[in-house]
Design a protein around this motif. Structure first.
Motif, PDB file in Angstrom:
ATOM      1  N   GLU A   1     142.263-108.159 127.208  1.00 52.75           N
ATOM      2  CA  GLU A   1     141.062-107.552 126.570  1.00 52.75           C
ATOM      3  C   GLU A   1     139.651-108.129 127.150  1.00 52.75           C
ATOM      4  O   GLU A   1     138.515-107.519 127.332  1.00 52.75           O
ATOM      5  CB  GLU A   1     141.271-107.642 125.100  1.00 52.75           C
ATOM      6  N   ALA A   2     139.585-109.438 127.313  1.00 54.86           N
ATOM      7  CA  ALA A   2     138.357-110.151 127.979  1.00 54.86           C
ATOM      8  C   ALA A   2     138.252-109.868 129.164  1.00 54.86           C
ATOM      9  O   ALA A   2     136.867-109.455 129.673  1.00 54.86           O
ATOM     10  CB  ALA A   2     138.820-111.687 128.062  1.00 54.86           C
ATOM     11  N   LEU A   3     139.302-109.588 130.270  1.00 53.47           N
ATOM     12  CA  LEU A   3     139.030-109.069 131.506  1.00 53.47           C
ATOM     13  C   LEU A   3     138.632-107.498 131.634  1.00 53.47           C
ATOM     14  O   LEU A   3     137.826-107.198 132.277  1.00 53.47           O
ATOM     15  CB  LEU A   3     140.042-109.403 132.418  1.00 53.47           C
ATOM     16  N   GLU A   4     139.052-106.780 130.576  1.00 51.40           N
ATOM     17  CA  GLU A   4     138.604-105.386 130.477  1.00 51.40           C
ATOM     18  C   GLU A   4     137.276-105.176 130.269  1.00 51.40           C
ATOM     19  O   GLU A   4     136.961-103.966 130.751  1.00 51.40           O
ATOM     20  CB  GLU A   4     139.670-104.649 129.571  1.00 51.40           C
ATOM     21  N   ARG A   5     136.474-106.095 129.580  1.00 53.78           N
ATOM     22  CA  ARG A   5     135.283-105.897 129.138  1.00 53.78           C
ATOM     23  C   ARG A   5     134.384-106.330 130.420  1.00 53.78           C
ATOM     24  O   ARG A   5     133.088-105.861 130.473  1.00 53.78           O
ATOM     25  CB  ARG A   5     134.927-106.726 128.039  1.00 53.78           C
ATOM     26  N   ASP A   6     134.872-107.035 131.671  1.00 47.60           N
ATOM     27  CA  ASP A   6     134.148-107.326 132.640  1.00 47.60           C
ATOM     28  C   ASP A   6     134.125-106.160 133.604  1.00 47.60           C
ATOM     29  O   ASP A   6     135.053-105.671 134.371  1.00 47.60           O
ATOM     30  CB  ASP A   6     134.819-108.474 133.276  1.00 47.60           C
ATOM     31  N   PRO A   7     132.986-105.612 133.934  1.00 50.26           N
ATOM     32  CA  PRO A   7     132.836-104.400 134.930  1.00 50.26           C
ATOM     33  C   PRO A   7     133.034-104.900 136.301  1.00 50.26           C
ATOM     34  O   PRO A   7     133.300-104.108 137.093  1.00 50.26           O
ATOM     35  CB  PRO A   7     131.364-103.945 134.754  1.00 50.26           C
ATOM     36  N   ASN A   8     133.018-106.235 136.544  1.00 47.94           N
ATOM     37  CA  ASN A   8     133.581-106.716 137.958  1.00 47.94           C
ATOM     38  C   ASN A   8     134.966-106.870 138.352  1.00 47.94           C
ATOM     39  O   ASN A   8     135.214-107.586 139.288  1.00 47.94           O
ATOM     40  CB  ASN A   8     132.567-107.711 138.273  1.00 47.94           C
ATOM     41  N   VAL A   9     135.769-106.697 137.272  1.00 37.10           N
ATOM     42  CA  VAL A   9     137.106-106.722 137.491  1.00 37.10           C
ATOM     43  C   VAL A   9     138.116-105.433 137.106  1.00 37.10           C
ATOM     44  O   VAL A   9     137.895-105.063 136.151  1.00 37.10           O
ATOM     45  CB  VAL A   9     137.514-107.964 136.464  1.00 37.10           C
ATOM     46  N   ASP A  10     138.928-105.158 137.956  1.00 39.12           N
ATOM     47  CA  ASP A  10     139.650-104.088 137.345  1.00 39.12           C
ATOM     48  C   ASP A  10     140.789-104.530 136.822  1.00 39.12           C
ATOM     49  O   ASP A  10     141.801-105.263 137.412  1.00 39.12           O
ATOM     50  CB  ASP A  10     140.068-103.279 138.986  1.00 39.12           C
ATOM     51  N   VAL A  11     141.373-104.095 135.831  1.00 31.60           N
ATOM     52  CA  VAL A  11     142.443-104.634 134.872  1.00 31.60           C
ATOM     53  C   VAL A  11     143.502-103.524 134.949  1.00 31.60           C
ATOM     54  O   VAL A  11     143.232-102.242 134.447  1.00 31.60           O
ATOM     55  CB  VAL A  11     142.134-104.994 133.630  1.00 31.60           C
ATOM     56  N   LEU A  12     144.791-103.659 135.196  1.00 32.59           N
ATOM     57  CA  LEU A  12     145.867-102.642 135.042  1.00 32.59           C
ATOM     58  C   LEU A  12     146.918-103.277 134.215  1.00 32.59           C
ATOM     59  O   LEU A  12     147.201-104.484 134.246  1.00 32.59           O
ATOM     60  CB  LEU A  12     146.434-102.073 136.157  1.00 32.59           C
ATOM     61  N   ASP A  13     147.836-102.458 133.403  1.00 28.72           N
ATOM     62  CA  ASP A  13     148.972-102.941 132.816  1.00 28.72           C
ATOM     63  C   ASP A  13     150.235-102.187 133.339  1.00 28.72           C
ATOM     64  O   ASP A  13     149.914-100.822 133.478  1.00 28.72           O
ATOM     65  CB  ASP A  13     149.112-103.100 131.307  1.00 28.72           C
ATOM     66  N   TYR A  14     151.494-102.625 133.556  1.00 28.30           N
ATOM     67  CA  TYR A  14     152.581-102.020 133.862  1.00 28.30           C
ATOM     68  C   TYR A  14     153.501-102.417 133.010  1.00 28.30           C
ATOM     69  O   TYR A  14     153.769-103.363 132.317  1.00 28.30           O
ATOM     70  CB  TYR A  14     152.939-102.370 135.280  1.00 28.30           C
ATOM     71  N   GLY A  15     154.577-101.628 133.128  1.00 27.30           N
ATOM     72  CA  GLY A  15     155.951-101.667 132.186  1.00 27.30           C
ATOM     73  C   GLY A  15     156.678-102.916 132.675  1.00 27.30           C
ATOM     74  O   GLY A  15     157.151-103.620 131.697  1.00 27.30           O
ATOM     75  N   CYS A  16     156.730-103.282 133.755  1.00 26.75           N
ATOM     76  CA  CYS A  16     157.144-104.348 134.255  1.00 26.75           C
ATOM     77  C   CYS A  16     156.732-104.991 135.686  1.00 26.75           C
ATOM     78  O   CYS A  16     156.500-104.034 136.403  1.00 26.75           O
ATOM     79  CB  CYS A  16     158.764-104.277 134.372  1.00 26.75           C
ATOM     80  N   LEU A  17     156.445-105.988 136.077  1.00 28.43           N
ATOM     81  CA  LEU A  17     156.111-106.436 137.265  1.00 28.43           C
ATOM     82  C   LEU A  17     157.163-107.276 138.138  1.00 28.43           C
ATOM     83  O   LEU A  17     156.776-107.714 139.090  1.00 28.43           O
ATOM     84  CB  LEU A  17     154.774-107.545 137.254  1.00 28.43           C
TER      85      LEU A  17
END
Length: 78
Positions: free
Chosen positions: A21-37
């Motif tokens: 959530e902290a990184l998601e608020r930063d417009p200079n970082v792209d954040v993704l989530d996956y079911g499994c890495l």
């Protein structure tokens, strides 16, 4: 192009959601989530994310956020 930070949904459920959530608020970082890495042993033992394809780990979500920003600063994309 922004730095890419990827999270496993299981690690988010274990507490890394705060970092997400902290990184998601930063417009200079792209954040993704996956079911499994496919880093199940890391996921079970620490908070982690992939930053531009490299693992960044920490013992707490706050430390993970700090470590991710430090990694981005130490490893500029250009």
């Amino acid at each position: 192009m922004n730095p890419m930070v990827e999270f496993c949904v299981s690690n988010l459920a274990n507490g890394a959601q705060e970092t997400f959530e902290a990184l998601e608020r930063d417009p200079n970082v792209d954040v993704l989530d996956y079911g499994c890495l496919s880093y199940c042993t890391k996921c079970d033992n620490a908070f982690y994310a992939l930053v531009n394809g490299e693992i960044v780990e920490a013992d707490t979500p706050a430390e993970l956020t700090k470590n991710i920003y430090q990694y981005i600063e130490d490893n500029p994309m250009w």
